[in-house]
Design a protein around this motif. Sequence first.
Motif, PDB file in Angstrom:
ATOM      1  N   VAL A 745      45.574   7.849  60.026  1.00 49.85           N
ATOM      2  CA  VAL A 745      46.196   8.964  59.835  1.00 49.85           C
ATOM      3  C   VAL A 745      46.139   9.733  58.671  1.00 49.85           C
ATOM      4  O   VAL A 745      46.533  11.029  58.767  1.00 49.85           O
ATOM      5  N   LYS A 746      45.467   9.062  57.610  1.00 49.90           N
ATOM      6  CA  LYS A 746      45.389   9.984  56.292  1.00 49.90           C
ATOM      7  C   LYS A 746      44.397  10.993  56.368  1.00 49.90           C
ATOM      8  O   LYS A 746      44.516  12.160  55.959  1.00 49.90           O
ATOM      9  N   ALA A 808      55.607   7.505  61.377  1.00 49.00           N
ATOM     10  CA  ALA A 808      55.737   7.016  62.834  1.00 49.00           C
ATOM     11  C   ALA A 808      55.196   8.481  63.564  1.00 49.00           C
ATOM     12  O   ALA A 808      54.819   8.450  64.746  1.00 49.00           O
ATOM     13  N   LYS A 809      55.625   9.607  63.021  1.00 45.20           N
ATOM     14  CA  LYS A 809      55.417  10.804  63.755  1.00 45.20           C
ATOM     15  C   LYS A 809      53.750  10.978  63.889  1.00 45.20           C
ATOM     16  O   LYS A 809      53.003  11.318  64.863  1.00 45.20           O
ATOM     17  N   SER A 813      50.992  10.670  67.478  1.00 41.60           N
ATOM     18  CA  SER A 813      49.886  11.680  67.830  1.00 41.60           C
ATOM     19  C   SER A 813      48.714  10.963  67.911  1.00 41.60           C
ATOM     20  O   SER A 813      48.016  10.984  68.569  1.00 41.60           O
ATOM     21  N   ALA A 814      48.515   9.999  66.866  1.00 43.75           N
ATOM     22  CA  ALA A 814      46.931   9.645  66.733  1.00 43.75           C
ATOM     23  C   ALA A 814      46.928   8.643  67.823  1.00 43.75           C
ATOM     24  O   ALA A 814      45.602   8.606  68.560  1.00 43.75           O
ATOM     25  N   VAL A 831      57.312  11.614  69.658  1.00 42.31           N
ATOM     26  CA  VAL A 831      56.359  12.039  70.740  1.00 42.31           C
ATOM     27  C   VAL A 831      55.542  13.022  70.327  1.00 42.31           C
ATOM     28  O   VAL A 831      55.758  14.235  69.632  1.00 42.31           O
ATOM     29  N   ASN A 832      54.183  12.829  70.293  1.00 40.51           N
ATOM     30  CA  ASN A 832      52.906  13.838  69.878  1.00 40.51           C
ATOM     31  C   ASN A 832      53.501  14.383  68.488  1.00 40.51           C
ATOM     32  O   ASN A 832      53.208  15.566  68.309  1.00 40.51           O
ATOM     33  N   GLY A 833      53.475  13.710  67.578  1.00 39.48           N
ATOM     34  CA  GLY A 833      53.797  14.000  66.042  1.00 39.48           C
ATOM     35  C   GLY A 833      55.154  14.752  65.706  1.00 39.48           C
ATOM     36  O   GLY A 833      55.389  15.168  64.747  1.00 39.48           O
ATOM     37  N   LYS A 834      56.091  14.502  66.743  1.00 41.32           N
ATOM     38  CA  LYS A 834      57.505  15.197  66.572  1.00 41.32           C
ATOM     39  C   LYS A 834      58.562  14.086  66.911  1.00 41.32           C
ATOM     40  O   LYS A 834      58.401  13.198  67.501  1.00 41.32           O
TER      41      LYS A 834
END
Length: 841
Positions: A745-746, A808-809, A813-814, A831-834
Amino acid sequence: MRYYLEFDDFVSAIKVFFVGFTRNYLLWNSFLEKFGSFGGDPYEILDVFGELHKKGVEFDSIAFTVVLKICLVLMDLKVGLEIHACLIKRGFHFDVHLYCALINLYEKCWGVDRAYQVFDEAPQKEDFLWNTIIMASLRSEKWFDGLELFRGMQLSSAKATGGTIVKVLQACGKLRALNEGKQIHGYVLRRGLVSNMSISNSIISMYSKNHSLKMARTFFDSMEDYNLSSWNSIISCYAGYGNLEDALDIFQEMEASGIKPDIITWNSLMSGLLLQGSYKAVLANFQSLQVEGLKPDSGSVTSALQAIIELGIFNLGKEIHGYLLRNKLDHDVYVCTSLMDMYIKNDELHKAQKVFHRTKNKNICAWNSLISGYSFKGQFSDAEELLNQMEKEGIEPDIVTWNSLISGYSMHGRSEEAMDVINRMKSSGFSPNVVSWTAMVSGSSRNKSHMDSIRFFGQMQAQNVRPNSTTICSLLRACSGQSLLKKGEEIHCLCIRHGFIEDMYIATALIDMYSKAGKLKVACEIFGRIEGKTLPCWNCMMMGYAIHGHGEEVISLFNKMLKTGIIPDSITFTALLSGCKNSGRINDGWKYFDSMSTDYNIVPTIEHYSCMVDLLGKSGFLDEALHFIQTMPVKPDASIWGALLASCRNHKNIMLAETALRNLFKLEPYNSANYVIMMNIYSALGKWDDAQRLRDTMVAAGLKSPGVWSWIQVNQTTHVFSTEGKSHGEEGEIYFELYQLVSKVKKLGYVPDISCVYQNIDNNEKEKVLLSHTEKLAITYGLMKTKGGSPIRVVKNTRVCQDCHTLAKYISSAENREILLRDGGRFHHFVNGKCSCNGCW
């Protein structure tokens, strides 16, 4: 004979009676009446009879019947048995009256089974004999046997008396035997006995007790004549099932017909109002009956006291106690039990004790009431001592006694002692019932020992005890408290199997469970299927939306509820303000807070003030929050200052944080969580000396930092990740996966927020510390062990930090996975980065 009686020569009078030549039952009744009025002793009759018998005087069946009746009055079974044996030896001819006298004597002194033997021995069973054995059976509460005998009576073409018909109709009510009751109704019609008021009133009562209100009303309307008892029967019928509108209509109709209500009428109405929960109306009727010139009896007073308990108007209860003392009604055991209950609920156990000691002829209910009071207050030594005293006085504890102790121990978190009572109960010959086990489940749930609740429920099922709606609600609360979705779903299935799903309380508890377990959609579906939603049901759904941060839906639901005509209460506004707080709706928060008192006459509680402080503080209006606290009409408690302190951590305001902390030190000096929050604020601003000073103060006070943990349930097994205690068995694999995940995720833009580490170490070490946060470990383990894109559900006991929230966001997404994280009192749905919180946390 009269001559001897007038000169108090009772013995000569008895002799004349026994040796006379023209004796019959009318003569006996006349003699007995005169004998009693002249002060004669029944034992003298037996003595004279024995003396004459020894002299060889021959007696007929009437004389023997008279003596057996005297034995019945004196409860002298021994003489009765001697006479019966003598008659059998002599081959004496038994007439129907003699058989009836024996049946009554044996039923009263030896049990109804012996009476059945006498009945079976009778060669000819006349009407009088059938009526006697049926009445004996019903007096002994052998309801089923009584109905069977009545059936046999009809087959033999014998005729029942009015008194027998009344009693068998009562038996049909006791047994909920509607079909048999209808047959007896038909028998009454065939014999033209409908004009008998006692029988007609019993038919109404029979239909009422069999839940056939329509048939009871139809029969009442068909009656040609009514007396006061008729009106009381039908009013009691409707009131007993909470149909107060119909009961009041009939009440008005009765008054219009010129019949004045008596105390039974008023008591029926009060009982119905109490059942319906119209407690103020109960007290209004209590006052009305006195205005009508009637004197309240124990039934009226008991209803009034129960209403007072529900309303909490204990001063009025004390006035009624004074009335009872003045009118010498304070010795009625049922009234005294209600008085004791009132004083116990008003935290005046010493007054309950005084009432108990003044009560004469205490029954088991009175003993149980005080034992329950001691248990409820946690005074178990007093409760056990009273139990011993009760047994010494010859009153054996019943299942209510044992359940009172079980409930008390369990309520106070002493489940081991509660289980010990269950074992003692079994030793006394009682089997724990649904109330016993529900107390165990409920007490553990109330004390947040949620896993114990589930364990006790398992034991309950192993004992084949069927749960009731209260058991299920308590169990669902345990699942809600621990977010145990799988167990909650099992209980939902159990509700469907046992037919509980239509129960409003259970439906509400299911909404609460699914909301707190993260399945808000399922909670909404259950809510949508409920017809005739109650206020608690609306409140529960609003709170479900609130903890998920859906403030707009909370407000929309509130407006829909208002359109149905339901009036909100203080809990409704707690849900509304929580929804506003968790979604950052400041204007709506002020609007609903102000409307509580102006539009709905609801006085805000400390909980409402706390919500407003939290809303203002989290939104950055810290000065306004402090002003709000300083101008509150109630004294701020720890929840108020705690909300302000938490907001100061978010916005790093040291000055206000120190103000909040000083107040918290006064209110709860031993709460280590307050120290930790303040140390975090100092550390975040680089004030390491201040943080160390506070840590030293905390250590000097003997306080430890509260444990932080997160857990996830995988395949019905709960996996706990904690800062204290034993590490997880797969810790190495979890950290390896977490390193891989963070590296992944980085590349998507995640940057570790080292400001969330409140230790004076270098940045590389801070990044390592971030990886040990329990929610990260739980989320990673969920990704490792669950497949198929199922949501990851994690519960954390403290607020999620900014870095974990951000990570967690990115993970959602990932990995294309939903993550539900419950921290404290609210949910984050990633959900999906939000996140569903939109930063309002």
